[in-house]
Design a protein around this motif. Structure first.
Motif, PDB file in Angstrom:
ATOM      1  N   VAL A 123       0.837  -1.208   0.000  1.00  0.00           N
ATOM      2  CA  VAL A 123       0.000   0.000   0.000  1.00  0.00           C
ATOM      3  C   VAL A 123       0.867   1.252   0.000  1.00  0.00           C
ATOM      4  CG1 VAL A 123      -1.618   1.344   1.409  1.00  0.00           C
ATOM      5  CG2 VAL A 123      -2.008  -1.098   1.042  1.00  0.00           C
ATOM      6  N   VAL A 124       1.914   1.246   0.804  1.00  0.00           N
ATOM      7  CA  VAL A 124       2.811   2.407   0.876  1.00  0.00           C
ATOM      8  C   VAL A 124       3.495   2.636  -0.470  1.00  0.00           C
ATOM      9  CG1 VAL A 124       4.956   3.244   1.924  1.00  0.00           C
ATOM     10  CG2 VAL A 124       3.153   2.289   3.364  1.00  0.00           C
ATOM     11  N   LEU A 125       3.875   1.572  -1.147  1.00  0.00           N
ATOM     12  CA  LEU A 125       4.548   1.724  -2.437  1.00  0.00           C
ATOM     13  C   LEU A 125       3.597   2.198  -3.534  1.00  0.00           C
ATOM     14  CD1 LEU A 125       6.859  -1.424  -2.449  1.00  0.00           C
ATOM     15  CD2 LEU A 125       7.533   0.965  -2.168  1.00  0.00           C
ATOM     16  N   TRP A 126       2.339   1.777  -3.493  1.00  0.00           N
ATOM     17  CA  TRP A 126       1.390   2.129  -4.539  1.00  0.00           C
ATOM     18  C   TRP A 126       0.684   3.455  -4.303  1.00  0.00           C
ATOM     19  CZ3 TRP A 126       0.724   0.166  -9.263  1.00  0.00           C
ATOM     20  CH2 TRP A 126       1.304  -1.054  -9.531  1.00  0.00           C
ATOM     21  N   ALA A 127       0.664   3.961  -3.089  1.00  0.00           N
ATOM     22  CA  ALA A 127      -0.088   5.173  -2.753  1.00  0.00           C
ATOM     23  C   ALA A 127       0.312   6.384  -3.610  1.00  0.00           C
ATOM     24  CB  ALA A 127       0.036   5.484  -1.267  1.00  0.00           C
ATOM     25  N   PRO A 128       1.585   6.699  -3.781  1.00  0.00           N
ATOM     26  CA  PRO A 128       1.933   7.867  -4.609  1.00  0.00           C
ATOM     27  C   PRO A 128       1.477   7.725  -6.065  1.00  0.00           C
ATOM     28  CG  PRO A 128       3.811   7.193  -3.297  1.00  0.00           C
ATOM     29  CD  PRO A 128       2.774   6.129  -3.151  1.00  0.00           C
ATOM     30  N   ALA A 129       1.585   6.528  -6.608  1.00  0.00           N
ATOM     31  CA  ALA A 129       1.169   6.315  -7.994  1.00  0.00           C
ATOM     32  C   ALA A 129      -0.338   6.503  -8.146  1.00  0.00           C
ATOM     33  CB  ALA A 129       1.582   4.928  -8.463  1.00  0.00           C
ATOM     34  N   VAL A 130      -1.090   5.983  -7.209  1.00  0.00           N
ATOM     35  CA  VAL A 130      -2.543   6.134  -7.252  1.00  0.00           C
ATOM     36  C   VAL A 130      -2.930   7.593  -7.090  1.00  0.00           C
ATOM     37  CG1 VAL A 130      -4.697   5.548  -6.062  1.00  0.00           C
ATOM     38  CG2 VAL A 130      -2.983   3.787  -6.487  1.00  0.00           C
ATOM     39  N   LYS A 131      -2.267   8.310  -6.183  1.00  0.00           N
ATOM     40  CA  LYS A 131      -2.553   9.737  -5.981  1.00  0.00           C
ATOM     41  C   LYS A 131      -2.274  10.535  -7.263  1.00  0.00           C
ATOM     42  CE  LYS A 131      -1.120  13.786  -3.413  1.00  0.00           C
ATOM     43  NZ  LYS A 131      -0.891  14.578  -4.619  1.00  0.00           N
ATOM     44  N   ASP A 132      -1.137  10.271  -7.884  1.00  0.00           N
ATOM     45  CA  ASP A 132      -0.804  10.964  -9.137  1.00  0.00           C
ATOM     46  C   ASP A 132      -1.833  10.670 -10.221  1.00  0.00           C
ATOM     47  OD1 ASP A 132       1.421  12.073  -7.965  1.00  0.00           O
ATOM     48  OD2 ASP A 132       2.827  10.614  -8.834  1.00  0.00           O
ATOM     49  N   TRP A 133      -2.276   9.425 -10.303  1.00  0.00           N
ATOM     50  CA  TRP A 133      -3.270   9.054 -11.303  1.00  0.00           C
ATOM     51  C   TRP A 133      -4.591   9.782 -11.047  1.00  0.00           C
ATOM     52  CZ3 TRP A 133      -7.826   6.021 -10.798  1.00  0.00           C
ATOM     53  CH2 TRP A 133      -8.432   5.700 -12.012  1.00  0.00           C
ATOM     54  N   LEU A 134      -5.008   9.847  -9.794  1.00  0.00           N
ATOM     55  CA  LEU A 134      -6.250  10.547  -9.456  1.00  0.00           C
ATOM     56  C   LEU A 134      -6.131  12.045  -9.738  1.00  0.00           C
ATOM     57  CD1 LEU A 134      -7.291   8.751  -6.162  1.00  0.00           C
ATOM     58  CD2 LEU A 134      -8.389   8.584  -8.407  1.00  0.00           C
ATOM     59  N   ASP A 135      -4.982  12.632  -9.429  1.00  0.00           N
ATOM     60  CA  ASP A 135      -4.766  14.046  -9.736  1.00  0.00           C
ATOM     61  C   ASP A 135      -4.828  14.297 -11.243  1.00  0.00           C
ATOM     62  OD1 ASP A 135      -4.494  14.690  -7.075  1.00  0.00           O
ATOM     63  OD2 ASP A 135      -2.292  14.724  -7.117  1.00  0.00           O
ATOM     64  N   SER A 136      -4.255  13.388 -12.021  1.00  0.00           N
ATOM     65  CA  SER A 136      -4.271  13.512 -13.469  1.00  0.00           C
ATOM     66  C   SER A 136      -5.706  13.444 -14.011  1.00  0.00           C
ATOM     67  CB  SER A 136      -3.423  12.407 -14.091  1.00  0.00           C
ATOM     68  OG  SER A 136      -3.545  12.411 -15.482  1.00  0.00           O
ATOM     69  N   MET A 137      -6.486  12.521 -13.492  1.00  0.00           N
ATOM     70  CA  MET A 137      -7.876  12.391 -13.929  1.00  0.00           C
ATOM     71  C   MET A 137      -8.689  13.629 -13.545  1.00  0.00           C
ATOM     72  SD  MET A 137      -8.031   9.645 -15.615  1.00  0.00           S
ATOM     73  CE  MET A 137      -9.776   9.458 -15.786  1.00  0.00           C
ATOM     74  N   ALA A 138      -8.451  14.167 -12.369  1.00  0.00           N
ATOM     75  CA  ALA A 138      -9.166  15.363 -11.932  1.00  0.00           C
ATOM     76  C   ALA A 138      -8.811  16.550 -12.830  1.00  0.00           C
ATOM     77  CB  ALA A 138      -8.834  15.684 -10.478  1.00  0.00           C
ATOM     78  N   HIS A 139      -7.526  16.678 -13.165  1.00  0.00           N
ATOM     79  CA  HIS A 139      -7.103  17.765 -14.047  1.00  0.00           C
ATOM     80  C   HIS A 139      -7.756  17.628 -15.429  1.00  0.00           C
ATOM     81  CE1 HIS A 139      -4.505  20.880 -15.606  1.00  0.00           C
ATOM     82  NE2 HIS A 139      -4.136  20.079 -16.588  1.00  0.00           N
ATOM     83  N   ARG A 140      -7.788  16.418 -15.947  1.00  0.00           N
ATOM     84  CA  ARG A 140      -8.415  16.172 -17.245  1.00  0.00           C
ATOM     85  C   ARG A 140      -9.900  16.524 -17.214  1.00  0.00           C
ATOM     86  NH1 ARG A 140     -10.892  11.628 -19.785  1.00  0.00           N
ATOM     87  NH2 ARG A 140     -10.495  11.621 -22.004  1.00  0.00           N
ATOM     88  N   ASN A 141     -10.580  16.154 -16.137  1.00  0.00           N
ATOM     89  CA  ASN A 141     -12.001  16.470 -16.015  1.00  0.00           C
ATOM     90  C   ASN A 141     -12.242  17.973 -15.935  1.00  0.00           C
ATOM     91  OD1 ASN A 141     -12.827  13.825 -16.155  1.00  0.00           O
ATOM     92  ND2 ASN A 141     -12.853  13.544 -13.935  1.00  0.00           N
ATOM     93  N   ARG A 142     -11.366  18.700 -15.230  1.00  0.00           N
ATOM     94  CA  ARG A 142     -11.506  20.158 -15.166  1.00  0.00           C
ATOM     95  C   ARG A 142     -11.340  20.783 -16.554  1.00  0.00           C
ATOM     96  NH1 ARG A 142      -8.696  19.430 -10.263  1.00  0.00           N
ATOM     97  NH2 ARG A 142      -6.714  19.803 -11.305  1.00  0.00           N
ATOM     98  N   LEU A 143     -10.359  20.286 -17.313  1.00  0.00           N
ATOM     99  CA  LEU A 143     -10.146  20.816 -18.663  1.00  0.00           C
ATOM    100  C   LEU A 143     -11.327  20.515 -19.578  1.00  0.00           C
ATOM    101  CD1 LEU A 143      -6.371  20.006 -19.279  1.00  0.00           C
ATOM    102  CD2 LEU A 143      -7.403  22.205 -18.720  1.00  0.00           C
TER     103      LEU A 143
END
Length: 60
Positions: free
Chosen positions: A11-31
Motif C-alpha cells: 500500500v505504501v509503495l502504490w499510494a503515490p502512484a494512485v494519488k498521481d493518477w487521481l490528480d491527473s484524472m481530476a485535471h483532465r475532467n476540469r479541462l
C-alpha cells in the motif's frame, strides 16, 4: 503478522502512484468541463462581439 507487513508495504509503495493518477484524472475532467463551457458560450452567442467579450473575460 508477516502478511500484514507485506500488505502495508504494498500500500505504501502504490499510494503515490494512485494519488498521481487521481490528480491527473481530476485535471483532465476540469479541462473537459472548461472546454464544454467555452463551447456552450460560443454556440449561444450570435454576434462576433459577444465571442470577443467572452474571450476577454476568460483571459482575466
Amino acid at each position: 503478522m508477516e502478511l500484514t507487513t507485506t500488505l502495508l508495504a504494498a500500500v505504501v509503495l502504490w499510494a503515490p502512484a494512485v494519488k498521481d493518477w487521481l490528480d491527473s484524472m481530476a485535471h483532465r475532467n476540469r479541462l473537459l468541463a472548461r472546454a464544454e463551457i467555452i463551447r456552450a458560450r460560443l454556440a449561444s452567442s450570435t454576434d462576433l462581439q459577444d465571442v470577443q467579450a467572452n474571450r476577454e473575460e476568460e483571459d482575466e
